[in-house]
Write a protein that holds these residues in place. Structure first.
Motif, PDB file in Angstrom:
ATOM      1  N   MET A   2      29.708  -0.420  15.899  1.00 17.46           N
ATOM      2  CA  MET A   2      30.974  -0.546  15.193  1.00 17.46           C
ATOM      3  C   MET A   2      31.321  -2.034  15.061  1.00 17.46           C
ATOM      4  N   GLY A   3      31.870  -2.410  13.924  1.00 15.99           N
ATOM      5  CA  GLY A   3      32.268  -3.789  13.706  1.00 15.99           C
ATOM      6  C   GLY A   3      31.143  -4.725  13.326  1.00 15.99           C
ATOM      7  N   SER A   4      29.963  -4.166  13.041  1.00 18.48           N
ATOM      8  CA  SER A   4      28.798  -4.987  12.709  1.00 18.48           C
ATOM      9  C   SER A   4      28.688  -5.199  11.203  1.00 18.48           C
ATOM     10  N   VAL A   5      27.880  -6.185  10.819  1.00 23.89           N
ATOM     11  CA  VAL A   5      27.491  -6.389   9.425  1.00 23.89           C
ATOM     12  C   VAL A   5      25.973  -6.270   9.381  1.00 23.89           C
ATOM     13  N   THR A   6      25.476  -5.232   8.743  1.00 24.66           N
ATOM     14  CA  THR A   6      24.068  -4.864   8.813  1.00 24.66           C
ATOM     15  C   THR A   6      23.429  -4.886   7.439  1.00 24.66           C
ATOM     16  N   ALA A   7      22.279  -5.524   7.329  1.00 23.10           N
ATOM     17  CA  ALA A   7      21.491  -5.461   6.103  1.00 23.10           C
ATOM     18  C   ALA A   7      20.513  -4.289   6.212  1.00 23.10           C
ATOM     19  N   ILE A   8      20.298  -3.594   5.103  1.00 27.49           N
ATOM     20  CA  ILE A   8      19.240  -2.592   5.003  1.00 27.49           C
ATOM     21  C   ILE A   8      18.193  -3.191   4.086  1.00 27.49           C
ATOM     22  N   VAL A   9      17.019  -3.472   4.651  1.00 21.89           N
ATOM     23  CA  VAL A   9      16.027  -4.249   3.918  1.00 21.89           C
ATOM     24  C   VAL A   9      14.659  -3.583   3.968  1.00 21.89           C
ATOM     25  N   GLY A  10      13.860  -3.887   2.961  1.00 18.42           N
ATOM     26  CA  GLY A  10      12.522  -3.346   2.820  1.00 18.42           C
ATOM     27  C   GLY A  10      12.061  -3.557   1.397  1.00 18.42           C
ATOM     28  N   THR A  11      10.792  -3.333   1.163  1.00 14.60           N
ATOM     29  CA  THR A  11      10.260  -3.529  -0.175  1.00 14.60           C
ATOM     30  C   THR A  11      10.687  -2.381  -1.082  1.00 14.60           C
ATOM     31  N   ASN A  12      10.475  -2.544  -2.381  1.00 12.38           N
ATOM     32  CA  ASN A  12      10.853  -1.518  -3.345  1.00 12.38           C
ATOM     33  C   ASN A  12      10.149  -0.206  -3.038  1.00 12.38           C
ATOM     34  N   GLY A  13      10.914   0.880  -3.117  1.00 17.09           N
ATOM     35  CA  GLY A  13      10.342   2.202  -2.906  1.00 17.09           C
ATOM     36  C   GLY A  13      10.294   2.662  -1.468  1.00 17.09           C
ATOM     37  N   THR A  14      10.819   1.843  -0.534  1.00 20.10           N
ATOM     38  CA  THR A  14      10.779   2.243   0.871  1.00 20.10           C
ATOM     39  C   THR A  14      11.958   3.122   1.271  1.00 20.10           C
ATOM     40  N   GLY A  15      12.962   3.257   0.393  1.00 21.79           N
ATOM     41  CA  GLY A  15      14.034   4.202   0.683  1.00 21.79           C
ATOM     42  C   GLY A  15      15.315   3.597   1.192  1.00 21.79           C
ATOM     43  N   LYS A  16      15.665   2.387   0.724  1.00 23.08           N
ATOM     44  CA  LYS A  16      16.902   1.742   1.187  1.00 23.08           C
ATOM     45  C   LYS A  16      18.140   2.480   0.672  1.00 23.08           C
ATOM     46  N   ASN A  34      18.804 -14.576   2.852  1.00 26.87           N
ATOM     47  CA  ASN A  34      19.280 -15.927   3.124  1.00 26.87           C
ATOM     48  C   ASN A  34      20.773 -16.101   2.878  1.00 26.87           C
ATOM     49  N   MET A  35      21.276 -15.577   1.762  1.00 32.65           N
ATOM     50  CA  MET A  35      22.694 -15.734   1.472  1.00 32.65           C
ATOM     51  C   MET A  35      23.562 -14.970   2.476  1.00 32.65           C
ATOM     52  N   LEU A  36      23.023 -13.886   3.029  1.00 30.31           N
ATOM     53  CA  LEU A  36      23.790 -13.037   3.939  1.00 30.31           C
ATOM     54  C   LEU A  36      23.699 -13.476   5.404  1.00 30.31           C
ATOM     55  N   LEU A  37      22.751 -14.347   5.727  1.00 30.07           N
ATOM     56  CA  LEU A  37      22.513 -14.691   7.135  1.00 30.07           C
ATOM     57  C   LEU A  37      23.762 -15.135   7.888  1.00 30.07           C
ATOM     58  N   PRO A  38      24.684 -15.903   7.271  1.00 29.31           N
ATOM     59  CA  PRO A  38      25.851 -16.336   8.043  1.00 29.31           C
ATOM     60  C   PRO A  38      26.755 -15.195   8.512  1.00 29.31           C
ATOM     61  N   VAL A  39      26.681 -14.022   7.860  1.00 26.31           N
ATOM     62  CA  VAL A  39      27.592 -12.934   8.225  1.00 26.31           C
ATOM     63  C   VAL A  39      26.887 -11.770   8.913  1.00 26.31           C
ATOM     64  N   LEU A  40      25.558 -11.721   8.852  1.00 28.05           N
ATOM     65  CA  LEU A  40      24.845 -10.574   9.405  1.00 28.05           C
ATOM     66  C   LEU A  40      24.831 -10.594  10.931  1.00 28.05           C
ATOM     67  N   THR A  41      24.906  -9.390  11.514  1.00 26.66           N
ATOM     68  CA  THR A  41      24.719  -9.244  12.950  1.00 26.66           C
ATOM     69  C   THR A  41      23.434  -8.492  13.273  1.00 26.66           C
ATOM     70  N   GLY A  42      22.869  -7.792  12.288  1.00 25.81           N
ATOM     71  CA  GLY A  42      21.644  -7.035  12.519  1.00 25.81           C
ATOM     72  C   GLY A  42      21.056  -6.547  11.222  1.00 25.81           C
ATOM     73  N   ALA A  43      19.946  -5.834  11.326  1.00 24.15           N
ATOM     74  CA  ALA A  43      19.279  -5.317  10.132  1.00 24.15           C
ATOM     75  C   ALA A  43      18.598  -3.995  10.446  1.00 24.15           C
ATOM     76  N   VAL A  44      18.670  -3.073   9.478  1.00 24.64           N
ATOM     77  CA  VAL A  44      17.811  -1.895   9.462  1.00 24.64           C
ATOM     78  C   VAL A  44      16.666  -2.249   8.536  1.00 24.64           C
ATOM     79  N   TYR A  45      15.454  -2.159   9.034  1.00 24.36           N
ATOM     80  CA  TYR A  45      14.307  -2.519   8.217  1.00 24.36           C
ATOM     81  C   TYR A  45      13.367  -1.325   8.124  1.00 24.36           C
ATOM     82  N   LEU A  46      12.823  -1.128   6.929  1.00 23.00           N
ATOM     83  CA  LEU A  46      11.962   0.007   6.634  1.00 23.00           C
ATOM     84  C   LEU A  46      10.524  -0.491   6.562  1.00 23.00           C
TER      85      LEU A  46
END
Length: 291
Positions: free
Chosen positions: A39-53, A209-221
């Motif tokens: 809770m309270g996090s800023v999370t990126a969901i990242v992966g290559t095209n077609g991975t299901g983001k 890169n643009m999001l790095l200052p605000v991100l706390t974590g990432a979901v990666y596929l």
């Protein structure tokens, strides 16, 4: 906009995946999803095209049946807490009627399909104005969307998602097709939401890169499995180089800013036809289990 205090317990995660698998078009898109997002996090969901983001966001919204496992969002089964979620789809700027004004667009977040036959109350107009002010475009309330820049339209989309006072904000590729200044203005809004309202945010993104200052974590596929890790675990030059098969660096400037960049290729390296280097910040260890 008001500060959000969720109905869940303070230490309860915002999103919990347990043994989740999703099938689409007769194929398993990804499986073995076991992780939780704080809770309270800023999370990126990242992966290559077609991975299901985008598929992952749709599963969290309860819009896709699960092949296996369970997802809980804001302490409830996926789909049961959608009234507490603000969602900005990738196609917002092209799908919404461009003759609507910014204010009318935001009001759709309150009136929905009733817009046009539903009498808009003074309170609703005040909420729309406040949302537009929060994202920094109250002075464009009477402008038609067709008169706004891409970055301004994206901020209208965020205001529409915010007007219902959500506890979780989900955005699918909000920085796509925006120039650098517009990307920065959108990221500044996300930072303000998290800092001032404590809002939990998920962002599907290619370039971290643009999001790095605000991100706390990432979901990666990766290899058909979703994982979650805190950002400092994901941004590891040795790990990214190993996974990418060529040199990748995580650079920290003297001012403390971080960015991901391809390193110089040595003569004995074979060029790799793989992922975009920036997307490597999505890649992490491939062990199973929660993170």
């Amino acid at each position: 906009m008001r500060q959000h205090h969720t109905q869940s317990q303070p230490d309860e995660p915002c999103v919990v995946f347990r043994d989740v698998a999703v099938r689409r078009g007769g194929h398993i898109i990804w499986r073995d999803g076991n992780f939780s997002i704080p809770m309270g996090s800023v999370t990126a969901i990242v992966g290559t095209n077609g991975t299901g983001k985008t598929t992952m966001m749709q599963a969290e919204l309860g819009l896709l049946p699960l092949e296996n496992g369970s997802i809980r969002v804001l302490g409830r089964p996926a789909g049961d807490a959608n009234h507490l979620i603000g969602y900005v789809p990738q196609s917002y700027t092209s799908d919404i009627e461009s003759n609507l004004t910014a204010e009318q667009s935001v009001l759709l977040g309150l009136t929905g399909t009733r817009f046009g036959i539903h009498r808009v109350s003074r309170e609703e107009k005040a909420k729309a104005c406040k949302a537009l002010d929060f994202v920094g475009i109250a002075d464009r309330a009477a402008y038609r969307l067709s008169e706004l820049s891409g970055g301004q339209r994206q901020r209208v989309a965020i205001a529409q998602a915010l007007v219902g006072d959500p506890q979780l904000l989900m955005l699918d590729e909000p920085l796509a097709n925006l120039d650098l200044a517009s990307q920065r203005s959108v990221v500044d809004v996300l930072a303000k939401l998290n800092r001032e309202l404590g809002m939990t945010i998920q962002v599907v993104a290619h370039d971290l890169n643009m999001l790095l200052p605000v991100l706390t974590g990432a979901v990666y596929l990766l290899d058909g499995h979703p994982h979650y890790a805190a950002l400092d675990e994901v941004l590891d030059s040795n790990l990214l180089t190993h996974l990418y098969g060529t040199s990748v660096r995580v650079v920290t400037t003297p001012q403390g800013d971080m960015f991901v960049t391809p390193g110089l290729r040595t003569d004995d390296e074979t060029p790799q036809d793989t992922h975009d280097p920036i997307e490597l910040a999505a890649l992490h260890r491939h062990e199973g289990g929660s993170r």
